[in-house]
Design a protein around this motif. Sequence first.
Motif, PDB file in Angstrom:
ATOM      1  N   LYS A   1      -3.062  14.180   3.697  1.00 46.83           N
ATOM      2  CA  LYS A   1      -3.021  13.399   2.467  1.00 46.83           C
ATOM      3  C   LYS A   1      -3.790  14.145   1.370  1.00 46.83           C
ATOM      4  O   LYS A   1      -4.659  14.961   1.657  1.00 46.83           O
ATOM      5  CB  LYS A   1      -3.640  12.015   2.673  1.00 46.83           C
ATOM      6  CG  LYS A   1      -2.865  11.116   3.630  1.00 46.83           C
ATOM      7  CD  LYS A   1      -3.511   9.737   3.687  1.00 46.83           C
ATOM      8  CE  LYS A   1      -2.719   8.805   4.587  1.00 46.83           C
ATOM      9  NZ  LYS A   1      -3.311   7.438   4.603  1.00 46.83           N
TER      10      LYS A   1
ATOM     11  N   ARG B   1      -5.946  13.437  -2.215  1.00 48.18           N
ATOM     12  CA  ARG B   1      -6.548  12.530  -3.204  1.00 48.18           C
ATOM     13  C   ARG B   1      -6.742  13.330  -4.487  1.00 48.18           C
ATOM     14  O   ARG B   1      -7.497  14.305  -4.522  1.00 48.18           O
ATOM     15  CB  ARG B   1      -7.890  11.989  -2.707  1.00 48.18           C
ATOM     16  CG  ARG B   1      -8.576  11.026  -3.677  1.00 48.18           C
ATOM     17  CD  ARG B   1      -9.788  10.386  -3.024  1.00 48.18           C
ATOM     18  NE  ARG B   1     -10.422   9.427  -3.899  1.00 48.18           N
ATOM     19  CZ  ARG B   1     -11.506   9.679  -4.636  1.00 48.18           C
ATOM     20  NH1 ARG B   1     -12.096  10.880  -4.575  1.00 48.18           N
ATOM     21  NH2 ARG B   1     -12.026   8.747  -5.409  1.00 48.18           N
TER      22      ARG B   1
ATOM     23  N   GLU C   1       2.017  13.792  -9.946  1.00 50.76           N
ATOM     24  CA  GLU C   1       2.881  13.116  -8.987  1.00 50.76           C
ATOM     25  C   GLU C   1       4.307  13.658  -9.061  1.00 50.76           C
ATOM     26  O   GLU C   1       4.952  13.883  -8.028  1.00 50.76           O
ATOM     27  CB  GLU C   1       2.884  11.611  -9.275  1.00 50.76           C
ATOM     28  CG  GLU C   1       3.821  10.818  -8.386  1.00 50.76           C
ATOM     29  CD  GLU C   1       3.911   9.368  -8.782  1.00 50.76           C
ATOM     30  OE1 GLU C   1       4.757   8.641  -8.198  1.00 50.76           O
ATOM     31  OE2 GLU C   1       3.157   8.932  -9.673  1.00 50.76           O
TER      32      GLU C   1
ATOM     33  N   SER D   1       4.595  11.317  -1.569  1.00 51.02           N
ATOM     34  CA  SER D   1       4.813  10.086  -2.329  1.00 51.02           C
ATOM     35  C   SER D   1       3.467   9.409  -2.537  1.00 51.02           C
ATOM     36  O   SER D   1       2.588   9.479  -1.669  1.00 51.02           O
ATOM     37  CB  SER D   1       5.767   9.152  -1.581  1.00 51.02           C
ATOM     38  OG  SER D   1       5.225   8.805  -0.316  1.00 51.02           O
TER      39      SER D   1
ATOM     40  N   ASP E   1       0.734   6.845  -2.462  1.00 48.65           N
ATOM     41  CA  ASP E   1       0.382   5.686  -1.654  1.00 48.65           C
ATOM     42  C   ASP E   1      -0.484   4.729  -2.459  1.00 48.65           C
ATOM     43  O   ASP E   1      -0.290   3.521  -2.428  1.00 48.65           O
ATOM     44  CB  ASP E   1      -0.365   6.156  -0.395  1.00 48.65           C
ATOM     45  CG  ASP E   1      -0.836   4.999   0.458  1.00 48.65           C
ATOM     46  OD1 ASP E   1      -0.088   4.027   0.591  1.00 48.65           O
ATOM     47  OD2 ASP E   1      -1.952   5.072   0.998  1.00 48.65           O
ATOM     48  N   LYS E   2      -1.437   5.273  -3.177  1.00 51.77           N
ATOM     49  CA  LYS E   2      -2.324   4.465  -4.015  1.00 51.77           C
ATOM     50  C   LYS E   2      -2.138   4.868  -5.462  1.00 51.77           C
ATOM     51  O   LYS E   2      -2.373   6.014  -5.831  1.00 51.77           O
ATOM     52  CB  LYS E   2      -3.784   4.675  -3.584  1.00 51.77           C
ATOM     53  CG  LYS E   2      -4.783   3.898  -4.406  1.00 51.77           C
ATOM     54  CD  LYS E   2      -6.209   4.228  -3.966  1.00 51.77           C
ATOM     55  CE  LYS E   2      -7.221   3.520  -4.847  1.00 51.77           C
ATOM     56  NZ  LYS E   2      -8.616   3.871  -4.482  1.00 51.77           N
ATOM     57  N   ARG E   3      -1.699   3.943  -6.285  1.00 54.48           N
ATOM     58  CA  ARG E   3      -1.466   4.228  -7.700  1.00 54.48           C
ATOM     59  C   ARG E   3      -2.777   4.562  -8.399  1.00 54.48           C
ATOM     60  O   ARG E   3      -3.866   4.209  -7.911  1.00 54.48           O
ATOM     61  CB  ARG E   3      -0.815   3.022  -8.391  1.00 54.48           C
ATOM     62  CG  ARG E   3       0.472   2.541  -7.751  1.00 54.48           C
ATOM     63  CD  ARG E   3       1.533   3.608  -7.669  1.00 54.48           C
ATOM     64  NE  ARG E   3       1.836   4.188  -8.987  1.00 54.48           N
ATOM     65  CZ  ARG E   3       2.720   5.153  -9.198  1.00 54.48           C
ATOM     66  NH1 ARG E   3       3.367   5.672  -8.154  1.00 54.48           N
ATOM     67  NH2 ARG E   3       2.953   5.609 -10.401  1.00 54.48           N
TER      68      ARG E   3
ATOM     69  N   ASN F   1       0.687  10.736  -0.146  1.00 52.10           N
ATOM     70  CA  ASN F   1       0.978  10.880   1.289  1.00 52.10           C
ATOM     71  C   ASN F   1       2.065  11.933   1.493  1.00 52.10           C
ATOM     72  O   ASN F   1       3.012  12.023   0.715  1.00 52.10           O
ATOM     73  CB  ASN F   1       1.455   9.564   1.881  1.00 52.10           C
ATOM     74  CG  ASN F   1       0.296   8.627   2.172  1.00 52.10           C
ATOM     75  OD1 ASN F   1      -0.836   9.061   2.331  1.00 52.10           O
ATOM     76  ND2 ASN F   1       0.594   7.346   2.216  1.00 52.10           N
TER      77      ASN F   1
END
Length: 228
Positions: A170, A172, A196, A204, A206-208, A221
């Motif tokens: 992942k 961040r 993005e 894609s 996962d957390k906006r 992710n």
Amino acid sequence: MWYNTKVQQRRTLRSHRLRLMTAVNNRQSDTKSVCSVVRRILRTIFIYVLEVSAISTKELQINEEIRAKEVRIVGEDGEQVGVMQTAKALELAYEKDLDLVLIAPNAEPPVCRIMDYGKYRFERDKKEKEARKKQTVVEVKEIQLSCRIDTHDFETKVKHAHRFLGDGNKVRVVVKFRGREMSHLDIGRELLEKFEEACKELGSVDKRPALEGRFMSMIVNPVKQPNK
């Protein structure tokens, strides 16, 4: 390996004990030979105590560790042998040079199986090792951006994200606001949306994008790539 040593020492001890019993019962050995067997038994016990630690409570109870007086026996091929005295079951296992293993201590009577416990431990440890190899550890990699990042640095960060996502990790993505930049949060949000878009083939969101103090971040992710 430590357990194989333990099993071998136990079987050596059993062999010495059976020879001693045979010699005494058949009266075919004189006192000197009986004493020799006794000395070998004592030496084996001494080495066993010094070199081999006690079985962990997580391990199955085997052979002389089984305290039940009566047990139900399952043969080495899975056949039902029946209920018998534990001492008789031990003799049955020893005759085949195998171990008596307690597999269901809470049953009534407890259930034991005749098996090669050393081989069982080896195969079980091998399966656990293979299962651990198949487990995928997902890490969260962090990429930091600034509102004033130039095009070259942005592209470099995107390449790093592609590599992380391609490895199944992942990502961040964090934008840090300095000073008066806090009054232009829309710049940070647009930067994250641009990031993005640059990663959409490999990941894609996962957390906006969310603001936490002076930081705005989102989680990307990895997506499963189709087999080529």
